[in-house]
Scaffold this active site. Sequence first.
Site, PDB file in Angstrom:
ATOM      1  N   HIS A  76     -13.424  -6.774 -12.967  1.00 62.02           N
ATOM      2  CA  HIS A  76     -13.234  -6.516 -11.542  1.00 62.02           C
ATOM      3  C   HIS A  76     -14.299  -7.128 -10.632  1.00 62.02           C
ATOM      4  CE1 HIS A  76     -11.516  -4.745  -8.088  1.00 62.02           C
ATOM      5  NE2 HIS A  76     -11.079  -3.642  -8.622  1.00 62.02           N
ATOM      6  N   TYR A 129      -8.424   7.486  -1.346  1.00 59.70           N
ATOM      7  CA  TYR A 129      -8.834   6.079  -1.218  1.00 59.70           C
ATOM      8  C   TYR A 129      -7.602   5.197  -1.334  1.00 59.70           C
ATOM      9  CZ  TYR A 129     -11.519   1.819  -2.467  1.00 59.70           C
ATOM     10  OH  TYR A 129     -12.067   0.565  -2.514  1.00 59.70           O
ATOM     11  N   THR A 143     -12.788  -5.863   0.071  1.00 61.72           N
ATOM     12  CA  THR A 143     -11.929  -4.710   0.357  1.00 61.72           C
ATOM     13  C   THR A 143     -12.592  -3.756   1.342  1.00 61.72           C
ATOM     14  OG1 THR A 143     -12.834  -3.431  -1.497  1.00 61.72           O
ATOM     15  CG2 THR A 143     -10.888  -4.803  -1.936  1.00 61.72           C
TER      16      THR A 143
END
Length: 788
Positions: free
Chosen positions: A475, A591, A604
């Site tokens: 990630h 979230y 993000t």
Amino acid sequence: MAEAHQAVAFQFTITPEGIDLQLSYQALNQIYLSGVRSWKKRVSRLRNRVIKGVYPASPSSWLFVVIGILATMYMRSDPSMGLITKIQQHLPLSLHVSLSAQGQTMLSALLFSTLLWLSLILALRFCLKLLLSYHQWMFEQHGRVSNTTKIWVTLLRLLSSRKPLLYSYQTSLPHLPVPPIKDTLSRYLKSARPLLTDTGYERMTDLANQFESNLGNRLQRYLKLKALWATNYVSDWWEEYIYLRSRGPIMVNSNYYGMDFLYVTPTPVQAARAGNTITALLLYRRKVSREELKPSRVPGTVIPLCAAQCERMFNTTRTPGIETDVLQHWQDSEFVAVYHKGRFFRLWVYWAGRLLSPREIEHQIQRILDDPSLPQPGEEKLGALTAGDRVPWCQMRKQHFSSGINKRSLDSIERAAFFVTLDDEDQGMRGEDPVGNLDRYAKSLLHGKCYDRWFDKSFSIVIYKNGKSGLNAEHSWADAPTVAHLWEYTLATDAFQLGYTEDGHCKGDVDRSLPMPQRLAWDIPSEVQAQVCSSLAVAQALADDVDCHVFPFREFGKGRIKKLRVSPDALIQIGLQLAYYRDRGGFCLTYEASMTRLFREGRTETVRSCSNESCDFVKALEGGEAGDQCRRLFRLASERHQNLYRMAMTGAGIDRHLFCLYVVSKYLGVDSPFLKEVLSEPWRLSTSQTPVQQMELFDLKNNPDFISLGGGFGPVADDGYGVSYIIVGEDMINFHVSSKHSCSETDSHRFGAQISKALQDIMTVLSADTKTSSSSKGSAQPQSKKLL
């Protein structure tokens, strides 16, 4: 075996007659062709650097400027207002001697034309940057576009009329702005209100006010200073402190997965599926390297998104450190790393300066599958080091993988274009238990056996025994939309462009002189083997605790939602609030990931989906209030959610700003009770939508079974849920739910059922009165399709 061929490219022996040279022309030819390919790539990169460096102008525009200046001079006019004469006067003395007066004038005119051309490029780029900094279009109501926005659209289209390369817009994208601290705190308090009691809210308000009046403004000044200096004031800290400094396992906690088609497996032949999949990925890499991909844009618009995350997609690995990991990226790689039944291989995908055909890669993969050799001592579960804690892996790497054959083999994995696992299991929605099999399929992609994936690679491809495929992505280097774009291209290219023969094999011919895939050699001491067992135990406990549930929601999809003039994402997010309320009897901090790629190097931002408005709707619906009242509250909740999403996209979010303020406070060595409490709040409901970005690649009308399953991730909180969803076509939404078995209050299957029921209940309420539902505002993205 390519390096073996190169090693014997020439041999010599000393004889009584002298030195006898023996040349291997085949090997020398391979070296020559590989060099030619390398130089072609360098020339291509240089050409692209020039083209994107002058965008939105073109290199040929320089010639037009030069011709225009020379033409005006020929007509006895001086367009430079004396500057050409000044340049001529300051030419080096050697040029005055060697050139005639006319030659000096021509040279000066060329220099002036070039400077004028560069100035025009900078002016155009500045104008484009100003245009891309305008975001008010996103907040305008559907059908009520202002004159300012209409003019803006026209100018943007004019400056974007030339076909851009992948990175053409990078230097024209605006920088992420630092929001006023007062606005961020106000938005935070509003988001926290539905989750706090009156007393708790008053206490948090006092903490926020104290923070703003004392420490906050000081931290804000440092942050503004960084924003002036750095390209993006968030991204580097976000990558380092959220991802790379994490010392726990990245498997499940950070890495995420992507799945194959839901109903279709293009071929049951494992080697053939691997051949086409590897080829499609390498074709995508070629497009990235040559910058032939179109820049990603806000769907339905000409507004570009930052493409920086594409740079580290291939040839990248995350290497462990004591305090922080490091992302290593290599410019190129001509091989992939392959794992099968406990053995590691290096598979060369280029031969004689060309990319192997899918059929040739299938042939090479089949050689690996047919290889009867056994794993070397300690080799089979070596990948568990990447699945466990980071510090032990770092220590083992430094002590035992920094030299010799271990280093060479580890380099072959880390420098590979990507990692491939040839799994010895069958997966997919099959058999008598399709629901359970989908769940097992998701778990397999998320963590596998905890040692048969290399979790440090930017992404790993998994090809199952029955031809099913999937990927596991690290990630830190990029977010899910970037990987989703890659995976969409791979699936579509595999199924619709490369295709298979009638017997399920790849198309094309095979060069039988291809060298065998190279088996990697290891010397694993007992100390490393012991650490492998320890890391595997940590990873196995983590994997066993994950409860995954994947289910297709077929009751309705985007088509029916949009007929009601409702944002599909807003409806799903409000549905998740309703489902959580029914599941746990209350609300939680929620979230939802939103992108900030409208800005350079953006990643993000968090959309806090649990709002006062969504809570009011849920309470009204559960309290049995009248349908008109519920519909009114739903419209308010939907509009609020869309506004939160737009604000997050345009740099007016909450959480990244507070996170960066916290980082500054740590650098200054000061503590903030407010920031400490805010950043320690658990996200018990973590959600993300997997965007479908290239629908033109999938002809769902003629091939309705080629539906993507999307992907998912592990739970963020020990007592919470992770929910990923993908809106596929007009009539389906696929959900991925994860939680932990160790928490008695969560159950992924139960929550999945609650999601399905919540969505159906909301649709029943909205469908009861089409007049009121039609007055709902569309989402920002559907609006943009009409606007741009």
